[in-house]
Scaffold this active site. Structure first.
Site, short mmCIF file in Angstrom:
data_model
loop_
_atom_site.label_atom_id
_atom_site.label_comp_id
_atom_site.label_asym_id
_atom_site.label_seq_id
_atom_site.Cartn_x
_atom_site.Cartn_y
_atom_site.Cartn_z
N ARG A 24 3.28 9.96 -5.00
CA ARG A 24 4.81 10.68 -4.86
C ARG A 24 5.81 10.33 -5.54
O ARG A 24 6.51 10.92 -6.19
CB ARG A 24 5.08 10.02 -3.52
CG ARG A 24 4.22 10.60 -2.47
CD ARG A 24 4.36 9.84 -1.01
NE ARG A 24 5.49 9.93 -0.18
CZ ARG A 24 5.92 9.52 0.94
NH1 ARG A 24 4.96 8.88 1.60
NH2 ARG A 24 7.06 10.15 1.67
N THR A 70 1.04 11.34 4.93
CA THR A 70 -0.32 12.25 4.10
C THR A 70 -1.57 12.35 4.91
O THR A 70 -1.62 11.42 5.81
CB THR A 70 -0.84 11.19 3.12
OG1 THR A 70 0.35 10.78 2.04
CG2 THR A 70 -1.91 11.55 2.09
N LEU A 113 -3.73 5.48 4.10
CA LEU A 113 -3.19 6.53 3.70
C LEU A 113 -1.64 6.48 4.39
O LEU A 113 -1.37 6.09 5.58
CB LEU A 113 -3.50 7.77 4.35
CG LEU A 113 -5.00 8.14 3.62
CD1 LEU A 113 -5.54 9.58 4.34
CD2 LEU A 113 -5.10 8.29 2.07
N ASP A 114 -0.52 6.84 3.62
CA ASP A 114 0.75 6.99 4.03
C ASP A 114 0.68 7.83 5.54
O ASP A 114 -0.20 8.74 5.49
CB ASP A 114 1.61 7.49 3.10
CG ASP A 114 1.78 6.78 1.71
OD1 ASP A 114 1.68 5.61 1.75
OD2 ASP A 114 2.53 7.31 0.80
N MET A 115 1.70 7.47 6.34
CA MET A 115 1.89 8.27 7.57
C MET A 115 1.75 9.73 7.35
O MET A 115 1.18 10.61 8.02
CB MET A 115 3.03 7.83 8.09
CG MET A 115 3.20 8.28 9.70
SD MET A 115 4.89 8.13 10.37
CE MET A 115 5.83 9.20 9.31
#
Length: 241
Positions: A171, A69, A65-67
């Protein structure tokens, strides 16, 4: 670079939120602001996998997961499980549902975004739509509610179902629709950025087949920026399957 002033300050409470584990896998809730895997710099070593390895040394990452998120992540505890779970992600056999608060009121109640993505190299880690060289990226969406915040600014709570798993896909797709996710330091315009203290994107549900007994498992995590309680993924409309 798109983040010249970025300073990594990973959250410490809760330090580690594990919701499930057996001999083959562990499921944890990653908070917003924590890396999934360590970065190259010394100050970026703290990450979800680093914390989990202190408890489960054999754990390995099978997806990220993105940082910014938050949400559900599954990790494998042995090589066979890693291979099995990774294959499910590769073949799109898992089911994932995210929730986001986006700027403005979305016009359509449901729909699909089919826009190919590629790294925006001069502005990395940002991604961008590129119809000639981009990789296929598809997201289904379902509007949950349209509302306004205390200052009267309009926003939409939307469920997002990524069919593909490109970097920053949700996003960039929301941005392409004219509805950037609130609190997004990389893609939101100043008004949308100011409407939230963190990226309003949460990996709320993840369903997959257990690597050993083939049982269908569903893991959910409450949306930290909304009181909306989502139904089980077993009841997801067919058009999002």
């Amino acid at each position: 670079m798109a983040n010249p002033s970025f300073v990594y300050r990973p959250p410490m409470s809760p330090y580690l939120d594990i919701v499930y584990r057996d001999n083959d896998m562990v499921v944890a809730i990653k908070p917003s602001g924590l890396l999934s895997v360590p970065g190259k710099a010394v100050e970026h070593r703290d990450a979800l996998i680093t914390r989990i390895n202190r408890v489960f040394p054999t754990a390995t990452v099978v997806h990220r997961l993105d940082m910014a998120t938050s949400g559900v992540m599954v990790l494998a505890l042995n090589k066979d499980s890693h291979r099995h779970i990774s294959k499910q992600f590769e073949l799109r056999k898992t089911k994932k549902r995210y929730f986001a608060r986006v700027y403005g009121h979305m016009t359509h109640d449901t729909g699909e975004v089919n826009l190919p993505l590629i790294c925006d190299w001069p502005n990395r880690p940002k991604q961008k739509v590129d119809h000639e060289n981009g990789k296929r990226a598809v997201t289904h969406f379902e509007v949950i509610e349209r509302s306004k915040d205390e200052s009267g600014h309009a926003f939409t709570l939307v469920a997002l179902y990524p069919i593909t798993g490109r970097s920053h896909q949700l996003r960039v797709h929301m941005l392409a629709l004219g509805h950037p996710i609130l609190g997004d330091r990389l893609y939101a315009h100043p008004k949308a950025l100011a409407m939230a203290p963190r990226l309003q994107l949460h990996a709320e549900s993840l369903s997959l087949t257990h690597p050993t007994d083939a049982q269908w498992l569903n893991f959910q995590s409450p949306i930290p920026f909304s009181h909306y309680q989502a139904a089980s993924m077993a009841t997801v409309p067919e058009e999002y399957e």
